[in-house]
Motif scaffolding. Structure first.
Motif, mmCIF file in Angstrom:
data_model
loop_
_atom_site.group_PDB
_atom_site.id
_atom_site.type_symbol
_atom_site.label_atom_id
_atom_site.label_comp_id
_atom_site.label_asym_id
_atom_site.label_seq_id
_atom_site.Cartn_x
_atom_site.Cartn_y
_atom_site.Cartn_z
ATOM 1 N N MET A 17 0.846 -1.191 0.000
ATOM 2 C CA MET A 17 0.000 0.000 0.000
ATOM 3 C C MET A 17 0.884 1.244 0.000
ATOM 4 O O MET A 17 1.787 1.388 0.827
ATOM 5 C CB MET A 17 -0.878 -0.005 1.246
ATOM 6 N N ARG A 18 0.647 2.141 -0.980
ATOM 7 C CA ARG A 18 1.467 3.342 -1.068
ATOM 8 C C ARG A 18 1.144 4.314 0.065
ATOM 9 O O ARG A 18 -0.006 4.526 0.397
ATOM 10 C CB ARG A 18 1.239 4.040 -2.404
ATOM 11 N N LYS A 19 2.191 4.910 0.618
ATOM 12 C CA LYS A 19 2.024 5.936 1.653
ATOM 13 C C LYS A 19 2.203 7.302 0.984
ATOM 14 O O LYS A 19 3.305 7.702 0.620
ATOM 15 C CB LYS A 19 3.057 5.742 2.762
ATOM 16 N N LEU A 20 1.088 8.012 0.775
ATOM 17 C CA LEU A 20 1.142 9.346 0.207
ATOM 18 C C LEU A 20 1.054 10.371 1.333
ATOM 19 O O LEU A 20 0.652 10.058 2.453
ATOM 20 C CB LEU A 20 0.003 9.520 -0.804
ATOM 21 N N ALA A 21 1.443 11.598 1.056
ATOM 22 C CA ALA A 21 1.571 12.605 2.107
ATOM 23 C C ALA A 21 0.212 13.056 2.635
ATOM 24 O O ALA A 21 -0.773 13.146 1.891
ATOM 25 C CB ALA A 21 2.350 13.805 1.579
ATOM 26 N N GLU A 22 0.182 13.353 3.931
ATOM 27 C CA GLU A 22 -1.012 13.872 4.591
ATOM 28 C C GLU A 22 -0.635 15.150 5.357
ATOM 29 O O GLU A 22 0.527 15.579 5.331
ATOM 30 C CB GLU A 22 -1.603 12.805 5.519
ATOM 31 N N ILE A 23 -1.617 15.740 6.054
ATOM 32 C CA ILE A 23 -1.370 17.022 6.730
ATOM 33 C C ILE A 23 -0.173 16.954 7.670
ATOM 34 O O ILE A 23 0.709 17.819 7.664
ATOM 35 C CB ILE A 23 -2.642 17.474 7.500
ATOM 36 N N GLU A 24 -0.104 15.895 8.465
ATOM 37 C CA GLU A 24 0.981 15.827 9.446
ATOM 38 C C GLU A 24 2.353 15.683 8.792
ATOM 39 O O GLU A 24 3.375 16.056 9.376
ATOM 40 C CB GLU A 24 0.747 14.670 10.433
ATOM 41 N N ASP A 25 2.397 15.155 7.573
ATOM 42 C CA ASP A 25 3.669 14.998 6.872
ATOM 43 C C ASP A 25 4.189 16.312 6.319
ATOM 44 O O ASP A 25 5.410 16.488 6.168
ATOM 45 C CB ASP A 25 3.512 14.002 5.720
ATOM 46 N N LEU A 26 3.280 17.235 5.991
ATOM 47 C CA LEU A 26 3.678 18.460 5.293
ATOM 48 C C LEU A 26 3.603 19.717 6.153
ATOM 49 O O LEU A 26 4.111 20.761 5.758
ATOM 50 C CB LEU A 26 2.797 18.646 4.054
ATOM 51 N N SER A 27 2.991 19.629 7.336
ATOM 52 C CA SER A 27 2.785 20.834 8.148
ATOM 53 C C SER A 27 4.095 21.508 8.539
ATOM 54 O O SER A 27 4.253 22.731 8.418
ATOM 55 C CB SER A 27 1.981 20.495 9.404
ATOM 56 N N GLY A 28 5.060 20.745 9.027
ATOM 57 C CA GLY A 28 6.334 21.324 9.447
ATOM 58 C C GLY A 28 7.078 21.956 8.285
ATOM 59 O O GLY A 28 7.647 23.045 8.409
#
Length: 340
Positions: A1-12
């Motif tokens: 299953m691919r892990k694509l970016a979510e809010i917590e990945d991009l917030s910082g």
């Protein structure tokens, strides 16, 4: 299953680009990205309401792996922060509009991949504006013509991707036409393995490619080309300027390769971009090669789990028919049906 970016990945990452008062409120992965993730990130507490994040994470690359890729090949997959920044510098220096970079990070400290935060120019592509706002689209098309003229006049004595040439490297292949022929023959082999109609015409297509290549005369300088400059790769800003995106493959090459793609993608609007003095022999070879590339590439992508499958199938089918139509068929014998 691919892990694509979510809010917590991009917030910082976005806070680092816009300041500590910024708060990410929504993240949407934009459709169409096959080698990198392209995310529209909506924010509060910043001078702008949204930014675009590019992520070159391995999980964002939907292309099946290929062994033995020659990085000196101008047609090798162009992906990552270094080719993006090199292309952006070149285009910006020529006055071609590209998204403004707010943060670029290849350290892998903030994220486990090359990433960039750039301005969110617009949700309007030139392709969409042709239907929704023809007046703005015409202005942007004229601006695109100005940009491509500047690019194509920017000559170099060697062919190759700008990031490679910038580092003092040398591209593979003795000439552009040699590279195109080799790529077209590989595309033909791959397409023949996947579709009976191409397989049935394999010998004729192979002979046609070699015959067209034999008519091309040598050349010793090369313009700057985008490589995939369709109206979906052009955004339109608030001042109706054309903004080039997906620029990682920028290279010095025969400008006829670009003009073939422009003609295919812009159709009846191509005359605004057409220019005199193009080499007719190169155009003939590159047209057939481009059609085969647009059969083999989408079919290869569909071997994996790329999500937007129907458009890729449509591209492959259309270009398959167009490639076969370029053959000087004399028997009138119907071609066999597709395997599917």
């Amino acid at each position: 299953m691919r892990k694509l970016a979510e809010i917590e990945d991009l917030s910082g990452l976005v806070r680092d680009a816009l300041g500590p008062g910024c708060r990410v409120v929504a993240v949407d992965r934009l459709r169409g990205g096959s080698r990198k993730g392209v995310y529209r990130v909506r924010v509060d507490g910043a001078p702008m309401t949204s930014v675009i994040v590019y992520s070159w994470a391995e999980t964002e690359n939907f292309w099946p792996g290929r062994n033995g890729v020659d990085n000196g090949d101008p047609f090798a997959p162009a992906s990552g922060l270094a080719p993006f920044l090199a292309a952006r510098r070149s285009l910006d220096g020529l006055g071609a509009r590209v998204p403004r970079v707010l943060l670029a990070d290849g350290s892998r400290h903030r994220c486990p991949a090359d990433v960039a935060v750039v301005e969110d120019v617009s949700e309007d592509t030139l392709e969409a504006l042709f239907a929704s706002d023809p007046v703005r689209a015409t202005a942007a098309l004229n601006d695109l013509a100005r940009a491509t003229d500047a690019m194509h006049r920017h000559r170099a004595p060697e062919h190759g991707r700008v990031d490679l040439l910038e580092q003092g490297g040398t591209a593979s292949g003795v000439s552009c036409e040699h590279l195109v022929l080799g790529r077209a023959l590989r595309d033909l082999e791959e397409a023949s393995d996947r579709d009976r109609r191409i397989a049935a015409a394999d010998g004729h297509l192979r002979d046609r490619l070699h015959g067209l290549a034999a008519l091309v005369t040598p050349r010793a300088e090369y313009g700057l080309i985008h490589g995939e400059l369709g109206p979906d790769h052009v955004l339109v800003d608030a001042d109706d300027h054309a903004v080039l995106i997906d620029i990682e493959g920028l290279m010095h090459f025969d400008i006829e390769w670009e003009h073939v793609f422009l003609q295919l993608r812009f159709g009846r609007r191509y005359p605004a971009l057409s220019r005199p003095g193009l080499d007719a022999q190169r155009l003939d070879l590159y047209t057939l090669a481009m059609r085969l590339s647009l059969v083999a590439g989408p079919l290869r992508l569909l071997d994996g789990d790329y999500p937007d499958r129907a458009p890729m199938q449509k591209i492959a089918e259309h270009n398959l028919k167009e490639a076969l139509a370029l053959l000087p068929w004399r028997t009138g014998t119907p071609l066999p049906l597709n395997k599917g």
